[in-house]
Scaffold this active site. Structure first.
Site, PDB file in Angstrom:
ATOM      1  N   ARG A 166       1.008  -1.155   0.062  1.00 48.47           N
ATOM      2  CA  ARG A 166      -0.025   0.083   0.029  1.00 48.47           C
ATOM      3  C   ARG A 166       0.895   1.127   0.081  1.00 48.47           C
ATOM      4  O   ARG A 166       1.635   1.488   0.811  1.00 48.47           O
ATOM      5  CB  ARG A 166      -0.945   0.006   1.229  1.00 48.47           C
ATOM      6  N   ARG A 170     -13.609  -8.394   1.300  1.00 44.24           N
ATOM      7  CA  ARG A 170     -12.346  -8.171   1.050  1.00 44.24           C
ATOM      8  C   ARG A 170     -11.489  -9.458   1.434  1.00 44.24           C
ATOM      9  O   ARG A 170     -10.465 -10.022   0.709  1.00 44.24           O
ATOM     10  CB  ARG A 170     -11.669  -6.857   2.088  1.00 44.24           C
TER      11      ARG A 170
HETATM   12  N1   CP Z   1     -11.277  -0.094   2.030  1.00 43.46           N
HETATM   13  C1   CP Z   1      -9.918  -0.098   2.437  1.00 43.46           C
HETATM   14  O1   CP Z   1      -8.778  -0.418   1.542  1.00 43.46           O
HETATM   15  O2   CP Z   1      -9.990   0.026   3.871  1.00 43.46           O
HETATM   16  P1   CP Z   1      -8.404   0.145   4.389  1.00 43.46           P
HETATM   17  O3   CP Z   1      -7.845   1.707   4.177  1.00 43.46           O
HETATM   18  O4   CP Z   1      -8.865   0.415   5.908  1.00 43.46           O
HETATM   19  O5   CP Z   1      -7.609  -0.669   4.306  1.00 43.46           O
HETATM   20  N1  NVA Z   2      -9.831   6.593  -1.812  1.00 40.56           N
HETATM   21  C1  NVA Z   2      -9.396   6.102  -0.528  1.00 40.56           C
HETATM   22  C2  NVA Z   2      -9.739   4.647  -0.327  1.00 40.56           C
HETATM   23  C3  NVA Z   2      -9.557   4.320   0.903  1.00 40.56           C
HETATM   24  C4  NVA Z   2      -9.676   2.764   1.010  1.00 40.56           C
HETATM   25  C5  NVA Z   2      -8.142   6.765  -0.301  1.00 40.56           C
HETATM   26  O1  NVA Z   2      -6.928   6.512  -1.102  1.00 40.56           O
HETATM   27  O2  NVA Z   2      -7.789   7.143   0.697  1.00 40.56           O
END
Ligand code: CP
Ligand code: NVA
Length: 318
Positions: free
Chosen positions: A119, A305
């Site tokens: 991430r 998920r």
């Molecule tokens: N929807 C999602 O990716 O949630 P998180 O940011 O909590 O991982």
């Molecule tokens: N668009 C949001 C999604 C979070 C799961 C972000 O990138 O913060």
């Protein structure tokens, strides 16, 4: 208990073994269906509490440059369910492109572990890391894409409505990472996506062109009312994503006409469901009445998920 070897699964080796999942566009339509079908099977196994541990002895590194609840917990729990192990790496431990190049990070991690979930902010850094790592790399959200979210979204829609082909889904709000992945996922599965966004906040035209090459391109509009007419699924996300916190206040006014509230939901098809990737800001992109009301499926979506990612891990590591 059904022994692992007697349980149905994909042909061995898996047709997706060794692949990356950075955008969803890596997959053919049939491969996306395979992931969703496996997710459904793994969900049933989990519901029946039947152990299934095909990833025994395998390790997933989870590199987090941004915060997370769902992604962090569902990947870690998913690896545990499948008999493997997950290793979270926070920004205090590993910063992509800071102490070493993304490429060196990918090459080194690949010497220790069997797959990498990342991430991060910059999607190109993720691509660089993935190109150098000779193990599967999964995008757990970048500024541009969130493919694992889209898999869970598609699984939820298919469970709720029984199909994806021809289902009208309307995404209302920022043309962001979640909207991009939803667009690619809908193109690959035949769902009819409309994206309704405020001026200057539409999706990236390159992603829309890619969606058009994979299947049908989404319909793009700036009219929130018109966008939801006939929609069986109404979807929204936060107005300011992670990394855009400084813009949050100025976005509020511009985005308010795109709030998903009871009135907007009443324009959608009767019985339409509401989705949100979460985390949500009640009173901004969605009212409490909608997200906590009977049309909302956001917690089923969050649960999915886990099942979608388990299927992805099983298939990529198979
Ligand atoms: N929807 C999602 O990716 O949630 P998180 O940011 O909590 O991982
Ligand atoms: N668009 C949001 C999604 C979070 C799961 C972000 O990138 O913060």
């Amino acid at each position: 208990m059904i022994p692992a070897e007697q349980q149905e699964g994909p042909a061995s080796p898996s047709p997706l073994a060794g692949r990356d999942c950075l955008t969803l566009a890596e997959f053919a339509p049939g491969e996306v269906r395979l992931i969703l079908d496996e997710a459904q099977k793994l969900k049933m196994l989990r519901r029946s509490r039947i152990p299934f541990r095909p990833l025994f002895g395998k390790t997933l590194a989870m590199v987090f440059q941004k915060p997370s609840n769902r992604t962090r917990v569902s990947f870690e729990v998913g690896m545990y369910h499948l008999g493997g192990h997950a290793l979270p790496l926070s920004p205090q431990e590993l910063q992509i492109g800071k102490r070493e190049t993304p490429s060196d990070t990918g090459r080194v991690l690949a010497r220790y572990i069997d797959a990498i979930m990342v991430r991060t902010f910059d999607h190109e850094e993720l691509e660089e890391l993935a190109a150098a790592a000779d193990v599967p790399v999964i995008n757990g959200l970048s500024d541009s894409h969130h493919p694992c979210q889209a898999l869970a979204d598609l699984l939820t829609v298919r469970e709720e409505l029984g199909e994806l082909e021809g289902v009208k889904i309307t995404y209302v709000g920022d043309g962001n990472n979640v909207a991009h992945s939803l667009a690619l996922g809908c193109s690959l599965t035949g769902a009819e996506l409309t994206i309704s966004h405020p001026p200057d906040h539409g999706p990236d035209s390159k992603v829309i062109e890619l969606a058009a090459r994979l299947g049908d391109a989404p319909t793009i509009t700036e009219d929130p009312q018109e966008g939801v007419v006939g929609a069986r699924v109404v979807y929204t996300d936060v107005w300011a994503s992670m990394g855009q916190e400084a813009e949050a206040e100025e976005r509020k006014k511009k985005f308010m006409p795109y709030q998903v509230n009871e009135e907007l939901m009443s324009q959608a098809a009767p019985g339409a469901i509401f989705l949100h990737c979460l985390p949500a800001h009640r009173g901004e992109e969605v009212t409490a009445g909608v997200i906590d009301g009977p049309q909302s499926r956001v917690f089923d979506q969050a649960e999915n998920r886990l099942h979608a990612q388990k299927a992805l891990l099983y298939l990529l590591l198979g």
